[in-house]
Design a protein around this motif. Structure first.
Motif, PDB file in Angstrom:
ATOM      1  N   ALA A  36       0.837  -1.199   0.000  1.00  0.00           N
ATOM      2  CA  ALA A  36       0.000   0.000   0.000  1.00  0.00           C
ATOM      3  C   ALA A  36       0.872   1.250   0.000  1.00  0.00           C
ATOM      4  CB  ALA A  36      -0.903   0.000   1.212  1.00  0.00           C
ATOM      5  N   GLY A  37       0.373   2.313  -0.617  1.00  0.00           N
ATOM      6  CA  GLY A  37       1.067   3.590  -0.593  1.00  0.00           C
ATOM      7  C   GLY A  37       2.350   3.606  -1.399  1.00  0.00           C
ATOM      8  N   LYS A  38       2.355   2.967  -2.552  1.00  0.00           N
ATOM      9  CA  LYS A  38       3.566   2.952  -3.361  1.00  0.00           C
ATOM     10  C   LYS A  38       3.879   4.349  -3.859  1.00  0.00           C
ATOM     11  CE  LYS A  38       3.152  -0.020  -6.614  1.00  0.00           C
ATOM     12  NZ  LYS A  38       3.144  -1.090  -7.578  1.00  0.00           N
ATOM     13  N   ARG A  39       5.127   4.766  -3.718  1.00  0.00           N
ATOM     14  CA  ARG A  39       5.549   6.085  -4.154  1.00  0.00           C
ATOM     15  C   ARG A  39       6.442   6.024  -5.383  1.00  0.00           C
ATOM     16  NH1 ARG A  39       8.565   8.563   0.544  1.00  0.00           N
ATOM     17  NH2 ARG A  39       8.753  10.245  -0.948  1.00  0.00           N
ATOM     18  N   LEU A  40       6.913   4.863  -5.741  1.00  0.00           N
ATOM     19  CA  LEU A  40       7.851   4.710  -6.836  1.00  0.00           C
ATOM     20  C   LEU A  40       7.304   3.684  -7.814  1.00  0.00           C
ATOM     21  CD1 LEU A  40      10.737   5.438  -7.845  1.00  0.00           C
ATOM     22  CD2 LEU A  40      11.525   3.441  -6.607  1.00  0.00           C
ATOM     23  N   ALA A  41       7.329   4.052  -9.118  1.00  0.00           N
ATOM     24  CA  ALA A  41       6.832   3.131 -10.135  1.00  0.00           C
ATOM     25  C   ALA A  41       7.581   3.357 -11.436  1.00  0.00           C
ATOM     26  CB  ALA A  41       5.346   3.336 -10.359  1.00  0.00           C
ATOM     27  N   VAL A  42       7.836   2.281 -12.151  1.00  0.00           N
ATOM     28  CA  VAL A  42       8.397   2.374 -13.500  1.00  0.00           C
ATOM     29  C   VAL A  42       7.216   2.488 -14.449  1.00  0.00           C
ATOM     30  CG1 VAL A  42       9.731   1.194 -15.272  1.00  0.00           C
ATOM     31  CG2 VAL A  42      10.441   1.047 -12.890  1.00  0.00           C
ATOM     32  N   THR A  43       7.097   3.665 -15.083  1.00  0.00           N
ATOM     33  CA  THR A  43       5.963   3.932 -15.958  1.00  0.00           C
ATOM     34  C   THR A  43       6.132   3.263 -17.312  1.00  0.00           C
ATOM     35  OG1 THR A  43       5.676   6.056 -14.876  1.00  0.00           O
ATOM     36  CG2 THR A  43       4.565   5.763 -16.961  1.00  0.00           C
ATOM     37  N   GLU A  44       7.333   3.386 -17.876  1.00  0.00           N
ATOM     38  CA  GLU A  44       7.579   2.839 -19.202  1.00  0.00           C
ATOM     39  C   GLU A  44       9.053   2.527 -19.342  1.00  0.00           C
ATOM     40  OE1 GLU A  44       6.723   4.198 -23.807  1.00  0.00           O
ATOM     41  OE2 GLU A  44       5.718   5.221 -22.171  1.00  0.00           O
ATOM     42  N   SER A  45       9.369   1.573 -20.216  1.00  0.00           N
ATOM     43  CA  SER A  45      10.752   1.175 -20.435  1.00  0.00           C
ATOM     44  C   SER A  45      10.950   0.879 -21.916  1.00  0.00           C
ATOM     45  CB  SER A  45      11.065  -0.071 -19.598  1.00  0.00           C
ATOM     46  OG  SER A  45      12.357  -0.520 -19.858  1.00  0.00           O
ATOM     47  N   LEU A  46      12.097   1.295 -22.446  1.00  0.00           N
ATOM     48  CA  LEU A  46      12.400   1.079 -23.857  1.00  0.00           C
ATOM     49  C   LEU A  46      13.836   0.602 -23.984  1.00  0.00           C
ATOM     50  CD1 LEU A  46      11.692   1.441 -26.913  1.00  0.00           C
ATOM     51  CD2 LEU A  46      12.619   3.741 -26.692  1.00  0.00           C
ATOM     52  N   SER A  47      14.026  -0.540 -24.609  1.00  0.00           N
ATOM     53  CA  SER A  47      15.366  -1.075 -24.819  1.00  0.00           C
ATOM     54  C   SER A  47      15.966  -0.433 -26.065  1.00  0.00           C
ATOM     55  CB  SER A  47      15.294  -2.594 -24.979  1.00  0.00           C
ATOM     56  OG  SER A  47      16.578  -3.109 -25.182  1.00  0.00           O
ATOM     57  N   LEU A  48      17.116   0.244 -25.899  1.00  0.00           N
ATOM     58  CA  LEU A  48      17.779   0.878 -27.036  1.00  0.00           C
ATOM     59  C   LEU A  48      18.640  -0.114 -27.792  1.00  0.00           C
ATOM     60  CD1 LEU A  48      18.824   4.229 -25.364  1.00  0.00           C
ATOM     61  CD2 LEU A  48      16.870   3.786 -26.845  1.00  0.00           C
ATOM     62  N   ASP A  49      19.383  -0.918 -27.062  1.00  0.00           N
ATOM     63  CA  ASP A  49      20.176  -1.997 -27.640  1.00  0.00           C
ATOM     64  C   ASP A  49      20.356  -3.051 -26.556  1.00  0.00           C
ATOM     65  OD1 ASP A  49      22.237  -0.988 -26.006  1.00  0.00           O
ATOM     66  OD2 ASP A  49      23.155   0.119 -27.642  1.00  0.00           O
ATOM     67  N   ALA A  50      21.296  -3.964 -26.759  1.00  0.00           N
ATOM     68  CA  ALA A  50      21.458  -5.064 -25.807  1.00  0.00           C
ATOM     69  C   ALA A  50      21.978  -4.598 -24.455  1.00  0.00           C
ATOM     70  CB  ALA A  50      22.398  -6.110 -26.387  1.00  0.00           C
ATOM     71  N   ARG A  51      22.559  -3.404 -24.390  1.00  0.00           N
ATOM     72  CA  ARG A  51      23.192  -2.967 -23.153  1.00  0.00           C
ATOM     73  C   ARG A  51      22.566  -1.722 -22.522  1.00  0.00           C
ATOM     74  NH1 ARG A  51      29.368  -2.677 -24.103  1.00  0.00           N
ATOM     75  NH2 ARG A  51      29.428  -3.157 -21.911  1.00  0.00           N
ATOM     76  N   ARG A  52      21.761  -0.970 -23.273  1.00  0.00           N
ATOM     77  CA  ARG A  52      21.209   0.286 -22.748  1.00  0.00           C
ATOM     78  C   ARG A  52      19.697   0.281 -22.809  1.00  0.00           C
ATOM     79  NH1 ARG A  52      23.650   4.763 -26.154  1.00  0.00           N
ATOM     80  NH2 ARG A  52      23.166   3.243 -27.742  1.00  0.00           N
ATOM     81  N   ARG A  53      19.108   1.003 -21.846  1.00  0.00           N
ATOM     82  CA  ARG A  53      17.654   1.055 -21.728  1.00  0.00           C
ATOM     83  C   ARG A  53      17.236   2.433 -21.236  1.00  0.00           C
ATOM     84  NH1 ARG A  53      13.618  -2.580 -21.060  1.00  0.00           N
ATOM     85  NH2 ARG A  53      15.072  -4.267 -21.422  1.00  0.00           N
ATOM     86  N   LEU A  54      16.162   2.982 -21.819  1.00  0.00           N
ATOM     87  CA  LEU A  54      15.536   4.212 -21.340  1.00  0.00           C
ATOM     88  C   LEU A  54      14.366   3.826 -20.453  1.00  0.00           C
ATOM     89  CD1 LEU A  54      15.360   6.571 -24.433  1.00  0.00           C
ATOM     90  CD2 LEU A  54      16.572   6.992 -22.305  1.00  0.00           C
ATOM     91  N   VAL A  55      14.265   4.476 -19.296  1.00  0.00           N
ATOM     92  CA  VAL A  55      13.216   4.146 -18.335  1.00  0.00           C
ATOM     93  C   VAL A  55      12.586   5.435 -17.836  1.00  0.00           C
ATOM     94  CG1 VAL A  55      12.729   3.058 -16.116  1.00  0.00           C
ATOM     95  CG2 VAL A  55      14.451   2.077 -17.603  1.00  0.00           C
ATOM     96  N   ILE A  56      11.257   5.492 -17.805  1.00  0.00           N
ATOM     97  CA  ILE A  56      10.540   6.601 -17.185  1.00  0.00           C
ATOM     98  C   ILE A  56      10.109   6.134 -15.807  1.00  0.00           C
ATOM     99  CG2 ILE A  56       8.532   8.108 -17.278  1.00  0.00           C
ATOM    100  CD1 ILE A  56       8.614   7.887 -20.303  1.00  0.00           C
ATOM    101  N   VAL A  57      10.559   6.851 -14.784  1.00  0.00           N
ATOM    102  CA  VAL A  57      10.264   6.504 -13.400  1.00  0.00           C
ATOM    103  C   VAL A  57       9.402   7.605 -12.805  1.00  0.00           C
ATOM    104  CG1 VAL A  57      11.274   6.049 -11.139  1.00  0.00           C
ATOM    105  CG2 VAL A  57      12.449   5.280 -13.183  1.00  0.00           C
ATOM    106  N   ARG A  58       8.319   7.225 -12.139  1.00  0.00           N
ATOM    107  CA  ARG A  58       7.434   8.184 -11.475  1.00  0.00           C
ATOM    108  C   ARG A  58       7.670   8.094  -9.979  1.00  0.00           C
ATOM    109  NH1 ARG A  58       2.774  11.041 -12.208  1.00  0.00           N
ATOM    110  NH2 ARG A  58       2.626  10.388 -14.363  1.00  0.00           N
ATOM    111  N   HIS A  59       7.861   9.276  -9.360  1.00  0.00           N
ATOM    112  CA  HIS A  59       8.093   9.354  -7.919  1.00  0.00           C
ATOM    113  C   HIS A  59       7.377  10.578  -7.381  1.00  0.00           C
ATOM    114  CE1 HIS A  59      10.020   9.461  -4.055  1.00  0.00           C
ATOM    115  NE2 HIS A  59      10.568  10.635  -4.316  1.00  0.00           N
ATOM    116  N   ASP A  60       6.390  10.382  -6.515  1.00  0.00           N
ATOM    117  CA  ASP A  60       5.621  11.465  -5.893  1.00  0.00           C
ATOM    118  C   ASP A  60       5.076  12.451  -6.920  1.00  0.00           C
ATOM    119  OD1 ASP A  60       6.010  10.411  -3.400  1.00  0.00           O
ATOM    120  OD2 ASP A  60       7.744  11.672  -2.942  1.00  0.00           O
ATOM    121  N   GLY A  61       4.534  11.949  -8.020  1.00  0.00           N
ATOM    122  CA  GLY A  61       3.938  12.808  -9.020  1.00  0.00           C
ATOM    123  C   GLY A  61       4.912  13.392 -10.026  1.00  0.00           C
TER     124      GLY A  61
END
Length: 86
Positions: A36-61
């Motif tokens: 309950a009361g989660k403050r941190l969430a991974v909204t979206e993730s995109l793999s650029l290649d085998a070693r790198r990734r873009l991640v959208i993280v939501r924290h307190d709005g």
């Protein structure tokens, strides 16, 4: 053949017991899905290649765009602060 059948039944029984134990633990609030009361969430993730990734993280709005890779992690963009409620 009877020994193989008995081993298969025993394996199936153990799997059923493990699944039942997991369901009971989630039911009584000891699982990751019932936090309950989660403050941190991974909204979206995109793999650029085998070693790198873009991640959208939501924290307190706020949302942050992170570039994750073996050389280190980098904050690409910081989102605006959420509006304050009076």
């Amino acid at each position: 053949m009877p020994e193989l059948l008995r081993a298969g039944i025993a394996l199936a029984a153990v799997v059923v017991l493990i699944l039942a134990f997991g369901a009971v633990m989630r039911r009584f609030g000891h699982g990751p899905a019932t936090r309950a009361g989660k403050r941190l969430a991974v909204t979206e993730s995109l793999s650029l290649d085998a070693r790198r990734r873009l991640v959208i993280v939501r924290h307190d709005g706020r949302e942050h765009l992170l570039l994750l890779g073996p050389a280190g992690d980098l904050v690409v963009e910081r989102g605006p602060l959420p509006p304050e409620t009076p």
